[in-house]
Design a protein around this motif. Sequence first.
Motif, PDB file in Angstrom:
ATOM      1  N   UNK A   2      47.358  32.559  57.231  1.00 28.84           N
ATOM      2  CA  UNK A   2      47.184  31.211  56.689  1.00 28.84           C
ATOM      3  C   UNK A   2      47.461  31.237  55.198  1.00 28.84           C
ATOM      4  N   UNK A   3      47.941  30.116  54.637  1.00 24.12           N
ATOM      5  CA  UNK A   3      48.129  30.057  53.182  1.00 24.12           C
ATOM      6  C   UNK A   3      46.787  30.175  52.470  1.00 24.12           C
ATOM      7  N   UNK A   4      46.822  30.678  51.249  1.00 24.82           N
ATOM      8  CA  UNK A   4      45.586  30.969  50.514  1.00 24.82           C
ATOM      9  C   UNK A   4      44.708  29.742  50.340  1.00 24.82           C
ATOM     10  N   UNK A   5      45.311  28.558  50.161  1.00 18.87           N
ATOM     11  CA  UNK A   5      44.496  27.366  49.892  1.00 18.87           C
ATOM     12  C   UNK A   5      43.615  26.994  51.069  1.00 18.87           C
ATOM     13  N   UNK A   6      44.031  27.341  52.289  1.00 16.47           N
ATOM     14  CA  UNK A   6      43.237  27.006  53.473  1.00 16.47           C
ATOM     15  C   UNK A   6      41.986  27.878  53.587  1.00 16.47           C
ATOM     16  N   UNK A   7      41.933  28.941  52.831  1.00 19.05           N
ATOM     17  CA  UNK A   7      40.814  29.876  52.934  1.00 19.05           C
ATOM     18  C   UNK A   7      39.838  29.752  51.770  1.00 19.05           C
ATOM     19  N   UNK A   8      39.982  28.686  50.969  1.00 17.56           N
ATOM     20  CA  UNK A   8      39.078  28.456  49.850  1.00 17.56           C
ATOM     21  C   UNK A   8      37.821  27.716  50.307  1.00 17.56           C
TER      22      UNK A   8
ATOM     23  N   UNK B  42      36.372  24.943  49.491  1.00 15.66           N
ATOM     24  CA  UNK B  42      36.423  23.502  49.726  1.00 15.66           C
ATOM     25  C   UNK B  42      37.050  23.131  51.064  1.00 15.66           C
ATOM     26  N   UNK B  43      37.676  24.105  51.749  1.00 15.84           N
ATOM     27  CA  UNK B  43      38.235  23.869  53.079  1.00 15.84           C
ATOM     28  C   UNK B  43      37.255  24.270  54.182  1.00 15.84           C
ATOM     29  N   UNK B  44      36.119  24.832  53.812  1.00 15.42           N
ATOM     30  CA  UNK B  44      35.098  25.282  54.776  1.00 15.42           C
ATOM     31  C   UNK B  44      35.720  26.159  55.870  1.00 15.42           C
ATOM     32  N   UNK B  45      36.340  27.273  55.461  1.00 14.02           N
ATOM     33  CA  UNK B  45      37.076  28.076  56.439  1.00 14.02           C
ATOM     34  C   UNK B  45      36.191  29.000  57.263  1.00 14.02           C
ATOM     35  N   UNK B  46      36.722  29.379  58.420  1.00 15.75           N
ATOM     36  CA  UNK B  46      36.259  30.571  59.126  1.00 15.75           C
ATOM     37  C   UNK B  46      37.360  31.596  58.908  1.00 15.75           C
ATOM     38  N   UNK B  47      36.993  32.825  58.502  1.00 16.31           N
ATOM     39  CA  UNK B  47      38.042  33.783  58.171  1.00 16.31           C
ATOM     40  C   UNK B  47      37.512  35.199  58.218  1.00 16.31           C
ATOM     41  N   UNK B  48      38.436  36.140  58.258  1.00 15.92           N
ATOM     42  CA  UNK B  48      38.093  37.549  58.120  1.00 15.92           C
ATOM     43  C   UNK B  48      38.743  38.071  56.840  1.00 15.92           C
TER      44      UNK B  48
ATOM     45  N   UNK C 154      35.670  14.637  54.842  1.00 17.18           N
ATOM     46  CA  UNK C 154      36.271  15.913  55.258  1.00 17.18           C
ATOM     47  C   UNK C 154      37.402  16.316  54.316  1.00 17.18           C
ATOM     48  N   UNK C 155      37.670  17.615  54.179  1.00 15.42           N
ATOM     49  CA  UNK C 155      38.736  18.061  53.278  1.00 15.42           C
ATOM     50  C   UNK C 155      40.116  17.649  53.787  1.00 15.42           C
ATOM     51  N   UNK C 156      41.039  17.487  52.871  1.00 17.66           N
ATOM     52  CA  UNK C 156      42.406  17.109  53.223  1.00 17.66           C
ATOM     53  C   UNK C 156      43.106  18.243  53.962  1.00 17.66           C
ATOM     54  N   UNK C 157      43.990  17.867  54.889  1.00 19.21           N
ATOM     55  CA  UNK C 157      44.782  18.850  55.620  1.00 19.21           C
ATOM     56  C   UNK C 157      46.045  19.224  54.858  1.00 19.21           C
ATOM     57  N   UNK C 158      46.284  18.575  53.731  1.00 21.07           N
ATOM     58  CA  UNK C 158      47.487  18.831  52.941  1.00 21.07           C
ATOM     59  C   UNK C 158      47.175  19.810  51.814  1.00 21.07           C
ATOM     60  N   UNK C 159      48.126  20.655  51.466  1.00 14.68           N
ATOM     61  CA  UNK C 159      47.887  21.602  50.375  1.00 14.68           C
ATOM     62  C   UNK C 159      47.648  20.887  49.066  1.00 14.68           C
ATOM     63  N   UNK C 160      46.733  21.383  48.240  1.00 14.88           N
ATOM     64  CA  UNK C 160      46.437  20.748  46.949  1.00 14.88           C
ATOM     65  C   UNK C 160      47.533  21.052  45.938  1.00 14.88           C
ATOM     66  N   UNK C 161      47.571  20.301  44.832  1.00 14.37           N
ATOM     67  CA  UNK C 161      48.516  20.636  43.758  1.00 14.37           C
ATOM     68  C   UNK C 161      48.256  22.051  43.264  1.00 14.37           C
ATOM     69  N   UNK C 162      49.313  22.777  42.972  1.00 16.51           N
ATOM     70  CA  UNK C 162      49.154  24.168  42.540  1.00 16.51           C
ATOM     71  C   UNK C 162      48.424  24.230  41.204  1.00 16.51           C
ATOM     72  N   UNK C 163      47.349  25.008  41.188  1.00 17.98           N
ATOM     73  CA  UNK C 163      46.553  25.123  39.963  1.00 17.98           C
ATOM     74  C   UNK C 163      46.875  26.386  39.192  1.00 17.98           C
ATOM     75  N   UNK C 164      47.563  27.325  39.843  1.00 19.10           N
ATOM     76  CA  UNK C 164      47.873  28.590  39.183  1.00 19.10           C
ATOM     77  C   UNK C 164      46.785  29.632  39.341  1.00 19.10           C
ATOM     78  N   UNK C 165      45.637  29.260  39.929  1.00 16.64           N
ATOM     79  CA  UNK C 165      44.549  30.207  40.139  1.00 16.64           C
ATOM     80  C   UNK C 165      44.838  31.034  41.376  1.00 16.64           C
ATOM     81  N   UNK C 166      44.896  32.338  41.213  1.00 15.36           N
ATOM     82  CA  UNK C 166      45.134  33.207  42.355  1.00 15.36           C
ATOM     83  C   UNK C 166      43.831  33.596  43.040  1.00 15.36           C
TER      84      UNK C 166
END
Length: 298
Positions: free
Chosen positions: A17-23, A25-31, A111-123
């Motif tokens: 998944x792209x990095x933004x989906x795992x932040x 604010x997206x309330x992810x489930x992840x490993x 609920x959080x947006x399903x679209x990627x946010x504007x790039x902030x430059x934060x890795x």
Amino acid sequence: MAVASAGPAELGFVEAAPAWRLRSEQFPSKVGGRPAWLGAAGLPGPEELACALCGRPLAFLLQLYAPLPNRADAFHRCLFLFCCRVPPCCAGLRVFRNQLPRKNDFYSYEPPSENPPPETGESVCLQLKSGAHLCRVCGCLGPKTCSRCHKAHYCSKEHQTLDWRLGHKQACTQSEYLDRTIPDHNFLFPEFEIVIETEDEITPEVVEKENESEIIGSMGEVPEEELDSMAKHESREDKIFQKFKTKIALEPEQVLRYGRGIAPIWISGENIPQEKDIPDCPCGAKRIFEFQFLDIIR
């Protein structure tokens, strides 16, 4: 994730998944990666995240977004699983909970947006919305700071030493690069999203019979006396393991089984806890089963 009581389990599968989906604010489930904490309240500190055997910091393994719809204070709720990566421990599993009501100071009511946010430059995010700083290595609370720059935060002396050796020594006095130079410390597990699907209600007995016919077909030349002897020696352990294999075979890529109040599937008859072996919650209530992790992604 929906809450189950006696229905089918919800199964988790890992996907890139792209990095933004795992932040957070997206309330992810992840490993893997660093934990995506909801907020600072109730987060485990370095002492709680130290292996009971070797004393080294535990590594974040996975998190599961598991809200409780009937609890206003747990509208957003995450469970976090940590383990020790150091042989011969490779155990020391611990689970922590982080939760918030729907109306809170950090996230939108919607609920959080399903679209990627504007790039902030934060890795990598090393500070929570509440202001709490996180360890540059593991992403857990970092109460310690570098004595030279006072900007790099750590959970332990061990992680501070690791980061110093792998890059912070050079970046320490260059504040403009500090937040953008997070080296690969080889401490974190590979990061993937956990995608949830409801388990198909396939009758296990049907699969077992199909498996039996395959086994019998492949053993057609075995003498009847030998088959009788094998059947007599089938133990309770064999039956438990066969039930586990049958259940997992329906979805062999699953890494997680979730359902509040459902029964776990045991791989062995050894060490199955009785109700008296499971300590009550500090509030006094009986604990219930909620999720099962299948250790196949390490």
